[in-house]
Design a protein around this motif. Structure first.
Motif, PDB file in Angstrom:
ATOM      1  N   LYS A  79       0.820  -1.218   0.000  1.00  0.00           N
ATOM      2  CA  LYS A  79       0.000   0.000   0.000  1.00  0.00           C
ATOM      3  C   LYS A  79       0.850   1.262   0.000  1.00  0.00           C
ATOM      4  O   LYS A  79       0.349   2.331  -0.316  1.00  0.00           O
ATOM      5  CB  LYS A  79      -0.926   0.008   1.213  1.00  0.00           C
ATOM      6  CG  LYS A  79      -2.031  -1.024   1.109  1.00  0.00           C
ATOM      7  CD  LYS A  79      -3.002  -0.902   2.239  1.00  0.00           C
ATOM      8  CE  LYS A  79      -4.100  -1.943   2.076  1.00  0.00           C
ATOM      9  NZ  LYS A  79      -5.076  -1.900   3.145  1.00  0.00           N
ATOM     10  N   ARG A  80       2.121   1.125   0.348  1.00  0.00           N
ATOM     11  CA  ARG A  80       3.039   2.273   0.380  1.00  0.00           C
ATOM     12  C   ARG A  80       4.177   1.978  -0.590  1.00  0.00           C
ATOM     13  O   ARG A  80       5.245   1.527  -0.206  1.00  0.00           O
ATOM     14  CB  ARG A  80       3.545   2.463   1.802  1.00  0.00           C
ATOM     15  CG  ARG A  80       2.412   2.747   2.766  1.00  0.00           C
ATOM     16  CD  ARG A  80       2.848   2.774   4.192  1.00  0.00           C
ATOM     17  NE  ARG A  80       3.806   3.847   4.422  1.00  0.00           N
ATOM     18  CZ  ARG A  80       4.496   3.955   5.540  1.00  0.00           C
ATOM     19  NH1 ARG A  80       4.345   3.090   6.502  1.00  0.00           N
ATOM     20  NH2 ARG A  80       5.367   4.939   5.690  1.00  0.00           N
ATOM     21  N   ARG A  81       3.911   2.238  -1.865  1.00  0.00           N
ATOM     22  CA  ARG A  81       4.834   1.833  -2.938  1.00  0.00           C
ATOM     23  C   ARG A  81       6.182   2.538  -2.870  1.00  0.00           C
ATOM     24  O   ARG A  81       7.213   1.923  -3.152  1.00  0.00           O
ATOM     25  CB  ARG A  81       4.178   2.062  -4.301  1.00  0.00           C
ATOM     26  CG  ARG A  81       3.160   0.989  -4.646  1.00  0.00           C
ATOM     27  CD  ARG A  81       2.443   1.295  -5.926  1.00  0.00           C
ATOM     28  NE  ARG A  81       1.699   2.552  -5.862  1.00  0.00           N
ATOM     29  CZ  ARG A  81       0.495   2.677  -5.312  1.00  0.00           C
ATOM     30  NH1 ARG A  81      -0.084   1.649  -4.771  1.00  0.00           N
ATOM     31  NH2 ARG A  81      -0.105   3.845  -5.301  1.00  0.00           N
ATOM     32  N   LYS A  82       6.223   3.805  -2.493  1.00  0.00           N
ATOM     33  CA  LYS A  82       7.519   4.498  -2.413  1.00  0.00           C
ATOM     34  C   LYS A  82       8.409   3.877  -1.339  1.00  0.00           C
ATOM     35  O   LYS A  82       9.603   3.687  -1.553  1.00  0.00           O
ATOM     36  CB  LYS A  82       7.318   5.991  -2.148  1.00  0.00           C
ATOM     37  CG  LYS A  82       6.757   6.714  -3.344  1.00  0.00           C
ATOM     38  CD  LYS A  82       6.638   8.187  -3.077  1.00  0.00           C
ATOM     39  CE  LYS A  82       6.045   8.873  -4.292  1.00  0.00           C
ATOM     40  NZ  LYS A  82       5.978  10.322  -4.128  1.00  0.00           N
ATOM     41  N   LEU A  83       7.820   3.566  -0.197  1.00  0.00           N
ATOM     42  CA  LEU A  83       8.569   2.891   0.857  1.00  0.00           C
ATOM     43  C   LEU A  83       8.973   1.484   0.405  1.00  0.00           C
ATOM     44  O   LEU A  83      10.090   1.020   0.692  1.00  0.00           O
ATOM     45  CB  LEU A  83       7.743   2.817   2.137  1.00  0.00           C
ATOM     46  CG  LEU A  83       8.393   2.110   3.328  1.00  0.00           C
ATOM     47  CD1 LEU A  83       9.652   2.857   3.757  1.00  0.00           C
ATOM     48  CD2 LEU A  83       7.399   1.992   4.473  1.00  0.00           C
ATOM     49  N   GLN A  84       8.088   0.823  -0.322  1.00  0.00           N
ATOM     50  CA  GLN A  84       8.394  -0.507  -0.831  1.00  0.00           C
ATOM     51  C   GLN A  84       9.585  -0.471  -1.784  1.00  0.00           C
ATOM     52  O   GLN A  84      10.462  -1.335  -1.725  1.00  0.00           O
ATOM     53  CB  GLN A  84       7.158  -1.088  -1.535  1.00  0.00           C
ATOM     54  CG  GLN A  84       7.290  -2.551  -1.880  1.00  0.00           C
ATOM     55  CD  GLN A  84       6.037  -3.103  -2.541  1.00  0.00           C
ATOM     56  OE1 GLN A  84       5.300  -2.378  -3.211  1.00  0.00           O
ATOM     57  NE2 GLN A  84       5.803  -4.386  -2.353  1.00  0.00           N
ATOM     58  N   ILE A  85       9.648   0.540  -2.638  1.00  0.00           N
ATOM     59  CA  ILE A  85      10.788   0.687  -3.551  1.00  0.00           C
ATOM     60  C   ILE A  85      12.072   0.917  -2.752  1.00  0.00           C
ATOM     61  O   ILE A  85      13.106   0.299  -3.039  1.00  0.00           O
ATOM     62  CB  ILE A  85      10.547   1.847  -4.545  1.00  0.00           C
ATOM     63  CG1 ILE A  85       9.457   1.488  -5.548  1.00  0.00           C
ATOM     64  CG2 ILE A  85      11.833   2.196  -5.290  1.00  0.00           C
ATOM     65  CD1 ILE A  85       9.022   2.640  -6.425  1.00  0.00           C
ATOM     66  N   ARG A  86      12.007   1.787  -1.758  1.00  0.00           N
ATOM     67  CA  ARG A  86      13.194   2.099  -0.968  1.00  0.00           C
ATOM     68  C   ARG A  86      13.708   0.868  -0.215  1.00  0.00           C
ATOM     69  O   ARG A  86      14.900   0.576  -0.216  1.00  0.00           O
ATOM     70  CB  ARG A  86      12.881   3.224   0.018  1.00  0.00           C
ATOM     71  CG  ARG A  86      14.116   3.759   0.690  1.00  0.00           C
ATOM     72  CD  ARG A  86      13.854   4.957   1.588  1.00  0.00           C
ATOM     73  NE  ARG A  86      12.870   5.873   1.063  1.00  0.00           N
ATOM     74  CZ  ARG A  86      11.823   6.347   1.756  1.00  0.00           C
ATOM     75  NH1 ARG A  86      11.663   5.994   2.999  1.00  0.00           N
ATOM     76  NH2 ARG A  86      10.969   7.181   1.210  1.00  0.00           N
ATOM     77  N   VAL A  87      12.803   0.125   0.402  1.00  0.00           N
ATOM     78  CA  VAL A  87      13.208  -1.062   1.151  1.00  0.00           C
ATOM     79  C   VAL A  87      13.692  -2.157   0.202  1.00  0.00           C
ATOM     80  O   VAL A  87      14.624  -2.892   0.520  1.00  0.00           O
ATOM     81  CB  VAL A  87      12.055  -1.548   2.056  1.00  0.00           C
ATOM     82  CG1 VAL A  87      12.424  -2.831   2.768  1.00  0.00           C
ATOM     83  CG2 VAL A  87      11.695  -0.477   3.070  1.00  0.00           C
ATOM     84  N   ALA A  88      13.103  -2.249  -0.979  1.00  0.00           N
ATOM     85  CA  ALA A  88      13.585  -3.215  -1.971  1.00  0.00           C
ATOM     86  C   ALA A  88      14.997  -2.849  -2.434  1.00  0.00           C
ATOM     87  O   ALA A  88      15.826  -3.738  -2.681  1.00  0.00           O
ATOM     88  CB  ALA A  88      12.630  -3.281  -3.156  1.00  0.00           C
ATOM     89  N   HIS A  89      15.279  -1.561  -2.544  1.00  0.00           N
ATOM     90  CA  HIS A  89      16.648  -1.127  -2.846  1.00  0.00           C
ATOM     91  C   HIS A  89      17.613  -1.554  -1.737  1.00  0.00           C
ATOM     92  O   HIS A  89      18.726  -2.020  -2.016  1.00  0.00           O
ATOM     93  CB  HIS A  89      16.728   0.398  -3.024  1.00  0.00           C
ATOM     94  CG  HIS A  89      16.395   0.851  -4.396  1.00  0.00           C
ATOM     95  ND1 HIS A  89      15.340   1.684  -4.648  1.00  0.00           N
ATOM     96  CD2 HIS A  89      16.971   0.593  -5.595  1.00  0.00           C
ATOM     97  CE1 HIS A  89      15.278   1.934  -5.941  1.00  0.00           C
ATOM     98  NE2 HIS A  89      16.258   1.274  -6.539  1.00  0.00           N
TER      99      HIS A  89
END
Length: 160
Positions: A79-89
Motif C-alpha cells: 500500500k506504500r509503494r515508495k517505501l516498498q521501492i526504498r526497502v527493496a533497494h
C-alpha cells in the motif's frame, strides 16, 4: 497482494536467499581434503570422512537471514509503494554485500589453503552463490514492476 507480479518476484527472492542459507556457497579442493563455505559455517573434510566444523560465521549468517526476512517483509508494504521501492533497494544492497562477503571469504580461504598446502586444486562456486545472484535479478525485476505500478497510479490520478 500476491496477485501483483512484484510480490511474486519478492517472494521468489526471499525463498532463494533462504535456500542459499541451506546450501553450500563455495567449495575448495586440494588432493587430500576439501573445505566448504556455507552461510553460517566453514567446514572441512578429508577423504571419506564426514564434514567437520572449522568455524562458525555468525555475521554472514545473520546477514543472509536479515536479507531473507527483509525481502519477505517488503511484500506487505504494497500500500506504500515508495517505501516498498526504498526497502527493496536496501534488500538489493544487502545482496550485493552478501556477494562481497562470499568473494572476500573465497579469496581469504584460497590464499590460506595455498600457503598451507602446495597441492591446491581450485575453487568451485556452489548452488548457494547462484541462488543469491538470481535473487538479485528478482529484486531488480520487483523494483522495476513497483515503479511501473506507481507510474500507473499516478497517471490515473492525473486523469481524475
Amino acid at each position: 497482494m500476491i496477485q501483483r507480479i512484484q510480490s511474486l518476484y519478492l517472494l521468489l527472492s526471499a525463498v532463494l536467499v533462504g535456500l542459499a542459507i541451506v546450501f553450500p556457497l563455495v567449495e575448495f579442493a586440494t588432493y587430500e581434503n576439501f573445505v566448504r563455505l556455507s552461510a553460517f559455517s566453514l567446514e572441512t573434510a578429508t577423504g571419506d570422512e564426514p564434514w567437520q566444523l572449522v568455524s562458525h560465521l555468525w555475521a554472514s549468517g545473520i546477514l543472509f537471514s536479515a536479507t531473507a526476512l527483509l525481502n519477505f517483509a517488503v511484500i506487505f508494504l504494497f500500500k506504500r509503494r515508495k517505501l516498498q521501492i526504498r526497502v527493496a533497494h536496501y534488500s538489493f544492497i544487502m545482496k550485493v554485500a552478501i556477494v562481497a562477503v562470499i568473494v572476500y571469504f573465497s579469496f581469504v580461504i584460497k590464499n590460506d589453503i595455498r600457503e598451507s598446502s602446495p597441492d591446491f586444486q581450485g575453487v568451485k562456486p556452489c548452488i548457494g552463490s547462484l541462488f543469491v545472484i538470481i535473487a538479485m535479478v528478482f529484486d531488480w525485476l520487483a523494483i522495476k514492476a513497483i515503479r511501473k505500478d506507481e507510474a500507473l497510479v499516478r497517471s490515473v490520478d492525473r486523469i481524475r
